[in-house]
Motif scaffolding. Structure first.
Motif, PDB file in Angstrom:
ATOM      1  N   ILE A  60      -7.451   5.405   5.926  1.00  0.00           N
ATOM      2  CA  ILE A  60      -7.959   5.189   4.573  1.00  0.00           C
ATOM      3  C   ILE A  60      -9.322   4.531   4.709  1.00  0.00           C
ATOM      4  N   LEU A  61     -10.362   5.284   4.373  1.00  0.00           N
ATOM      5  CA  LEU A  61     -11.734   4.800   4.482  1.00  0.00           C
ATOM      6  C   LEU A  61     -12.331   4.727   3.089  1.00  0.00           C
ATOM      7  N   ASP A  62     -12.712   3.529   2.699  1.00  0.00           N
ATOM      8  CA  ASP A  62     -13.314   3.302   1.375  1.00  0.00           C
ATOM      9  C   ASP A  62     -12.427   3.865   0.258  1.00  0.00           C
ATOM     10  N   GLY A  63     -11.110   3.684   0.428  1.00  0.00           N
ATOM     11  CA  GLY A  63     -10.168   4.065  -0.602  1.00  0.00           C
ATOM     12  C   GLY A  63      -9.716   5.508  -0.579  1.00  0.00           C
ATOM     13  N   VAL A  64     -10.238   6.322   0.351  1.00  0.00           N
ATOM     14  CA  VAL A  64      -9.872   7.735   0.425  1.00  0.00           C
ATOM     15  C   VAL A  64      -9.025   7.963   1.679  1.00  0.00           C
ATOM     16  N   GLN A  65      -7.859   8.545   1.472  1.00  0.00           N
ATOM     17  CA  GLN A  65      -6.922   8.722   2.582  1.00  0.00           C
ATOM     18  C   GLN A  65      -7.063  10.097   3.223  1.00  0.00           C
ATOM     19  N   SER A  66      -6.901  10.129   4.552  1.00  0.00           N
ATOM     20  CA  SER A  66      -6.892  11.387   5.292  1.00  0.00           C
ATOM     21  C   SER A  66      -5.866  11.307   6.409  1.00  0.00           C
ATOM     22  N   SER A  67      -5.462  12.478   6.874  1.00  0.00           N
ATOM     23  CA  SER A  67      -4.512  12.598   7.973  1.00  0.00           C
ATOM     24  C   SER A  67      -5.255  13.139   9.182  1.00  0.00           C
ATOM     25  N   LEU A  68      -5.115  12.472  10.327  1.00  0.00           N
ATOM     26  CA  LEU A  68      -5.874  12.831  11.522  1.00  0.00           C
ATOM     27  C   LEU A  68      -4.921  13.354  12.591  1.00  0.00           C
ATOM     28  N   PRO A  69      -4.995  14.639  12.939  1.00  0.00           N
ATOM     29  CA  PRO A  69      -4.111  15.196  13.968  1.00  0.00           C
ATOM     30  C   PRO A  69      -4.333  14.508  15.309  1.00  0.00           C
ATOM     31  N   LEU A  70      -3.234  14.237  15.987  1.00  0.00           N
ATOM     32  CA  LEU A  70      -3.276  13.618  17.306  1.00  0.00           C
ATOM     33  C   LEU A  70      -2.924  14.657  18.367  1.00  0.00           C
ATOM     34  N   PHE A 158       4.193  16.337   6.871  1.00  0.00           N
ATOM     35  CA  PHE A 158       4.444  15.748   5.558  1.00  0.00           C
ATOM     36  C   PHE A 158       4.920  14.298   5.626  1.00  0.00           C
ATOM     37  N   SER A 159       5.107  13.769   6.819  1.00  0.00           N
ATOM     38  CA  SER A 159       5.639  12.410   6.958  1.00  0.00           C
ATOM     39  C   SER A 159       4.504  11.393   6.914  1.00  0.00           C
ATOM     40  N   ASN A 160       4.664  10.387   6.075  1.00  0.00           N
ATOM     41  CA  ASN A 160       3.583   9.407   5.896  1.00  0.00           C
ATOM     42  C   ASN A 160       4.179   8.087   5.411  1.00  0.00           C
ATOM     43  N   GLY A 161       4.185   7.091   6.286  1.00  0.00           N
ATOM     44  CA  GLY A 161       4.724   5.781   5.936  1.00  0.00           C
ATOM     45  C   GLY A 161       4.019   5.123   4.766  1.00  0.00           C
ATOM     46  N   TRP A 162       2.753   5.465   4.511  1.00  0.00           N
ATOM     47  CA  TRP A 162       2.035   4.893   3.371  1.00  0.00           C
ATOM     48  C   TRP A 162       2.785   5.172   2.073  1.00  0.00           C
ATOM     49  N   GLU A 345      10.965 -18.499  -1.898  1.00  0.00           N
ATOM     50  CA  GLU A 345      10.263 -19.745  -1.587  1.00  0.00           C
ATOM     51  C   GLU A 345       8.836 -19.466  -1.130  1.00  0.00           C
ATOM     52  N   GLY A 346       7.867 -20.106  -1.783  1.00  0.00           N
ATOM     53  CA  GLY A 346       6.470 -19.965  -1.404  1.00  0.00           C
ATOM     54  C   GLY A 346       5.745 -18.808  -2.047  1.00  0.00           C
ATOM     55  N   TRP A 347       6.457 -18.013  -2.870  1.00  0.00           N
ATOM     56  CA  TRP A 347       5.809 -16.883  -3.539  1.00  0.00           C
ATOM     57  C   TRP A 347       5.460 -17.260  -4.972  1.00  0.00           C
ATOM     58  N   GLU A 348       4.223 -17.065  -5.336  1.00  0.00           N
ATOM     59  CA  GLU A 348       3.872 -17.125  -6.744  1.00  0.00           C
ATOM     60  C   GLU A 348       4.243 -15.772  -7.335  1.00  0.00           C
ATOM     61  N   HIS A 349       4.669 -15.720  -8.561  1.00  0.00           N
ATOM     62  CA  HIS A 349       5.206 -14.485  -9.116  1.00  0.00           C
ATOM     63  C   HIS A 349       4.112 -13.624  -9.729  1.00  0.00           C
ATOM     64  N   SER A 350       3.298 -13.073  -8.862  1.00  0.00           N
ATOM     65  CA  SER A 350       2.290 -12.111  -9.292  1.00  0.00           C
ATOM     66  C   SER A 350       2.036 -11.168  -8.143  1.00  0.00           C
ATOM     67  N   GLY A 351       2.190  -9.890  -8.404  1.00  0.00           N
ATOM     68  CA  GLY A 351       1.953  -8.877  -7.388  1.00  0.00           C
ATOM     69  C   GLY A 351       0.740  -8.064  -7.743  1.00  0.00           C
ATOM     70  N   CYS A 352       0.384  -7.129  -6.869  1.00  0.00           N
ATOM     71  CA  CYS A 352      -0.713  -6.227  -7.180  1.00  0.00           C
ATOM     72  C   CYS A 352      -0.423  -4.902  -6.511  1.00  0.00           C
ATOM     73  N   THR A 353      -1.012  -3.851  -7.040  1.00  0.00           N
ATOM     74  CA  THR A 353      -0.810  -2.508  -6.523  1.00  0.00           C
ATOM     75  C   THR A 353      -2.115  -1.968  -6.017  1.00  0.00           C
ATOM     76  N   ASP A 354      -2.127  -1.464  -4.778  1.00  0.00           N
ATOM     77  CA  ASP A 354      -3.319  -0.819  -4.227  1.00  0.00           C
ATOM     78  C   ASP A 354      -3.465   0.561  -4.859  1.00  0.00           C
ATOM     79  N   GLN A 355      -4.669   0.927  -5.204  1.00  0.00           N
ATOM     80  CA  GLN A 355      -4.945   2.252  -5.722  1.00  0.00           C
ATOM     81  C   GLN A 355      -5.755   3.005  -4.665  1.00  0.00           C
ATOM     82  N   VAL A 356      -5.201   4.107  -4.180  1.00  0.00           N
ATOM     83  CA  VAL A 356      -5.853   4.866  -3.121  1.00  0.00           C
ATOM     84  C   VAL A 356      -5.853   6.329  -3.502  1.00  0.00           C
ATOM     85  N   SER A 357      -6.987   6.990  -3.327  1.00  0.00           N
ATOM     86  CA  SER A 357      -7.070   8.421  -3.596  1.00  0.00           C
ATOM     87  C   SER A 357      -6.315   9.188  -2.532  1.00  0.00           C
ATOM     88  N   GLU A 358      -5.682  10.286  -2.928  1.00  0.00           N
ATOM     89  CA  GLU A 358      -4.983  11.114  -1.948  1.00  0.00           C
ATOM     90  C   GLU A 358      -5.953  12.081  -1.276  1.00  0.00           C
TER      91      GLU A 358
END
Length: 358
Positions: A60-70, A158-162, A345-358
């Motif tokens: 994910i570079l600058d918010g844009v995701q890609s799949s890189l063959p190994l 098609f497998s992607n842990g993200w 314990e230790g968590w403030e109750h506020s989350g956030c969601t990452d927004q990433v282009s496919e």
């Protein structure tokens, strides 16, 4: 200009083999490295060790995701196109998309001459850990034309842990994640699909760094480096293979043995993480509800207020195939909302969601 993996400004997360500081090995899905840099050149030098499927790295570079063959085996240089940004700075997240169907070694990054490596924002203090199977690993999650359907023919693309519910949940909670997940794994050894016919279970793999015996020697994991405040146990889907004894008779001797093993696993997690909230669940993937009842019975017998069970609205009846992106997000929405009620314990109750282009 080369940036070695042990550069002080790189940030890592996941169970990583650091035996060679300039060649860290990524084993588990969702393992990642973050880097901020200047310049418009990015090449990533990696080495791959393949066992199953075709293998791909996530970028994910600058918010844009890609799949890189190994490559199936050996070294490769992954070329990542870099576009101009307004401030000339770039944000990279490079990660492992798949489980231990392969192991990936990071060798270095190549930037243009004169480029700079910048400080990354600090990682959140919230930490979760997930123990699960292929659904937790995000297997076949990108086959979005097959929502609510059996899996298409695939070779790992098609497998992607993200897009696993596990990492989605972490992002919604604004938490780090260790995703200890493996396709086909069951709780007990000699059951499930992972490394058949011997079939290692999570009770063997959970405290390992290298855990796939078909890729080499297994090695222990040092738990001192990462202490989650929330642990999710999502095991049980593959435990009915080769015999679904829980469905056939949930009061049988075999069912009782499984419940004792599940209880023993929870005791081990509690000993390892004395203060963690432990959430036991299964997934939307079709399964007999007897498995959920068995988990609920064990949780009740534990008598630990910080070990709970969560049942999803479409638990066990959402899809005959692996979870696709919308189904994983459905799980993540529910699970993140539930975890926020647990007064961690230790968590403030506020989350956030990452927004990433496919």
């Amino acid at each position: 200009m080369k940036v070695l993996p042990n550069h002080e400004k790189l940030i890592y997360c996941g169970r990583i083999d650091w035996e060679e500081p300039c060649a860290p090995v990524f084993v588990y899905p969702c393992t990642y490295v973050k880097m901020r840099f200047t310049g418009n050149t990015l090449r990533i030098h990696v080495k791959n060790k393949n066992l199953w499927w075709d293998n791909y790295a996530g970028c994910i570079l600058d918010g844009v995701q890609s799949s890189l063959p190994l490559p199936l085996e050996g070294e490769a240089v992954l070329e990542v196109p870099v576009n101009d940004t307004e401030n000339g700075e770039h944000d990279l997240l490079f990660f492992k998309r798949q489980d231990a169907c392969h192991e990936m070694t990071l060798l270095d990054f190549e930037l243009e001459e004169g480029a700079k490596v910048l400080d990354c924002p600090p990682e959140p203090e919230r930490k979760i850990e997930v123990y699960g199977d292929s659904v937790s690993a995000g297997e076949v999650s990108e086959a979005i034309d097959y929502v609510g359907k059996e899996d298409p023919e695939h070779h790992g693309q098609f497998s992607n842990g993200w897009y696993s519910y596990a990492w989605m949940t972490a992002r919604k909670l604004h938490a780090q994640i260790h995703d200890t997940a493996q396709g086909g794994i069951a709780l007990m050894d000699h059951t499930g699909y992972f490394c058949e016919p011997e079939a290692d279970g999570m009770e063997t793999a959970w405290n390992r760094l290298h855990y796939n015996p078909l890729l080499g020697d297994t090695t222990p994991w040092d738990f001192s480096g990462y202490t989650p405040q929330v642990v999710i146990v999502a095991i049980g889907q593959n435990d009915g293979h080769p015999e679904d004894y829980m469905k056939e008779d949930e009061h049988s001797e075999k069912a009782a043995v499984w419940k004792e093993h599940y209880k023993s696993f929870l005791h081990k997690l509690r000993e390892t993480y004395p203060k963690a909230k432990i959430v036991c669940c299964m997934t939307l993937l079709n399964h007999d509800p007897a498995w959920d009842r068995a988990i609920g019975q064990v949780v009740e017998e534990m008598g630990d207020d910080d070990i709970t069970q969560y049942l999803f609205k479409r638990n066990g009846k959402g899809t005959p195939g692996h979870l696709r992106i919308p189904e994983a997000e459905e799980m993540a929405d529910e699970l993140a909302a539930y975890i926020e009620t647990l007064d961690v314990e230790g968590w403030e109750h506020s989350g956030c969601t990452d927004q990433v282009s496919e």
